[in-house]
Design an enzyme around this catalytic site. Structure first.
Site, PDB file in Angstrom:
ATOM      1  N   LYS A  35    -110.431 -81.358  13.137  1.00  0.00           N
ATOM      2  CA  LYS A  35    -111.162 -81.855  11.954  1.00  0.00           C
ATOM      3  C   LYS A  35    -110.214 -82.446  10.924  1.00  0.00           C
ATOM      4  CE  LYS A  35    -114.035 -77.759  12.306  1.00  0.00           C
ATOM      5  NZ  LYS A  35    -114.281 -76.514  11.572  1.00  0.00           N
TER       6      LYS A  35
ATOM      7  N   ARG B 246     -95.013 -71.897  30.567  1.00  0.00           N
ATOM      8  CA  ARG B 246     -94.060 -70.792  30.498  1.00  0.00           C
ATOM      9  C   ARG B 246     -93.859 -70.223  29.094  1.00  0.00           C
ATOM     10  NH1 ARG B 246     -93.286 -73.596  34.586  1.00  0.00           N
ATOM     11  NH2 ARG B 246     -93.716 -75.259  33.129  1.00  0.00           N
ATOM     12  N   THR B 247     -93.632 -71.110  28.130  1.00  0.00           N
ATOM     13  CA  THR B 247     -93.250 -70.604  26.814  1.00  0.00           C
ATOM     14  C   THR B 247     -94.391 -69.789  26.220  1.00  0.00           C
ATOM     15  OG1 THR B 247     -91.923 -72.597  26.586  1.00  0.00           O
ATOM     16  CG2 THR B 247     -92.232 -71.278  24.605  1.00  0.00           C
TER      17      THR B 247
ATOM     18  N   HIS C 211     -85.270 -76.534  21.454  1.00  0.00           N
ATOM     19  CA  HIS C 211     -86.129 -75.499  22.047  1.00  0.00           C
ATOM     20  C   HIS C 211     -85.227 -74.265  22.152  1.00  0.00           C
ATOM     21  CE1 HIS C 211     -89.052 -73.457  24.394  1.00  0.00           C
ATOM     22  NE2 HIS C 211     -89.252 -74.334  25.365  1.00  0.00           N
TER      23      HIS C 211
ATOM     24  N   ARG D 211     -95.113 -74.833  18.674  1.00  0.00           N
ATOM     25  CA  ARG D 211     -94.617 -76.027  19.394  1.00  0.00           C
ATOM     26  C   ARG D 211     -95.303 -77.234  18.785  1.00  0.00           C
ATOM     27  NH1 ARG D 211     -94.093 -76.676  25.831  1.00  0.00           N
ATOM     28  NH2 ARG D 211     -92.316 -75.344  25.327  1.00  0.00           N
TER      29      ARG D 211
END
Ligand code: CP
Length: 313
Positions: A88, A59-60, A137, A109
């Protein structure tokens, strides 16, 4: 509308917002939602949203991309770390510095608390915290409050039950802090091992009327105007045996609704696993998909405000 304090501003913690800020963005969401597509698509024209998700998202990430597209802008980003130079060994700091070169606004995130604050200190362009560990959030809390406002026509005076994993659920903390701006009664319902972290209870004490419960008791159900359900966050348990002890503790189903107010709103930031029965999806009480839909509109308004000194009209 008063002046736009979101312009070029980092969105790291919901604690950084006043009640006026919250109301400003809710009004802006109404306004942006009503714009004609041609007008709306001017608000992000030629601008780029850059994102990186160190943890999974449906969703986000997608709502930010859809929101940016609706404003006439574009999105570039990394959602599969294995295809990026993180694989890496590139650091978060260098990764943010690079995304900053290619973008006008950055959505991050990351599994660590404090990651967005750290990124905001490095980046020239504004950072949006799309989830920082089990800390916060903030845009989820904005869309949660907006959903309550649209569905209940008010926030003040409501009784809200927050149910599930209140220890690790970052949406819970942002919602809890956001609600300190309102006059609400809160029922916090969780297994004792997943109660809201004590430091956060101390922080909101005196600003909210809180009752903590381990059972989703009939008294809670008959009182609540909103039941905000959260998933038990399996991925955050240091010991999976502890998860097994609490999984499936609460399920919202037809029996739950039968004991609740007829107009109770059942919300969930999603994804759900087994904590809300699909049998209630068709009921008027189940507003969790509508909530996800409001997420796109609220994030479009937020981006529009961050990218423009003022909105049209
Ligand atoms: N509510 C929420 O953050 O959903 P995603 O994890 O799918 O982005």
């Amino acid at each position: 509308m008063s002046s736009n304090s979101f312009y070029d501003r980092d969105i790291v913690s919901i604690k950084d917002f006043t009640k006026d800020d919250l109301e400003f963005i809710f009004d802006a969401t109404d306004k942006v939602s009503k714009l004609r597509p041609a007008e709306r698509s001017e608000l992000g024209k030629g601008r780029t949203l850059g994102y990186i998700f160190y943890e999974p998202s449906t969703r986000t990430r997608m709502s930010f991309e859809a929101a940016m597209a609706s404003l006439g802008g574009s999105s570039i980003g990394i959602s599969d770390l294995k295809s990026s130079s993180v694989e890496k060994g590139e650091s978060l700091a260098d990764t943010i510095r690079i995304i900053d070169l290619y973008s006008d606004v950055i959505v991050l995130r990351h599994p660590l608390d404090g990651s967005s604050r750290f990124a905001a200190e490095l980046s020239q362009n504004p950072i949006i915290n799309a989830g920082s560990g089990s800390e916060e959030h903030p845009t989820q809390a904005l869309l949660d409050l907006y959903t309550i406002l649209k569905e209940k026509k008010k926030i003040d005076g409501l009784s809200i039950a927050i149910v599930g994993d209140l220890k690790y659920g970052r949406t819970v903390y942002s919602l809890l802090y956001a609600l300190t701006n309102y006059d609400v009664d809160l029922h916090l319902v969780s297994p004792p091992s997943l109660a809201v972290r004590k430091e956060s209870i101390y922080e909101v004490q005196g600003k909210l009327r809180i009752k903590e419960h381990s059972e989703l008791a009939d008294g809670v159900l008959s009182d609540a105007d909103v039941i905000y359900v959260t998933r038990i966050q399996r991925e955050r348990f240091p010991d999976l045996q502890e998860y097994e002890k609490v999984r499936g503790t609460y399920t919202i189903d037809e029996n739950t609704l039968a004991k609740a107010k007829p107009d109770v709103a059942v919300m969930h930031p999603l994804p759900r696993v087994d904590e809300i029965s699909q049998n209630i999806d068709h009921t008027k009480n189940a507003i969790y998909f509508k909530q996800a839909s409001y997420g796109k509109e609220l994030r479009a308004a937020l981006l529009a405000l961050m990218l423009n000194e003022s909105l049209p009209g």
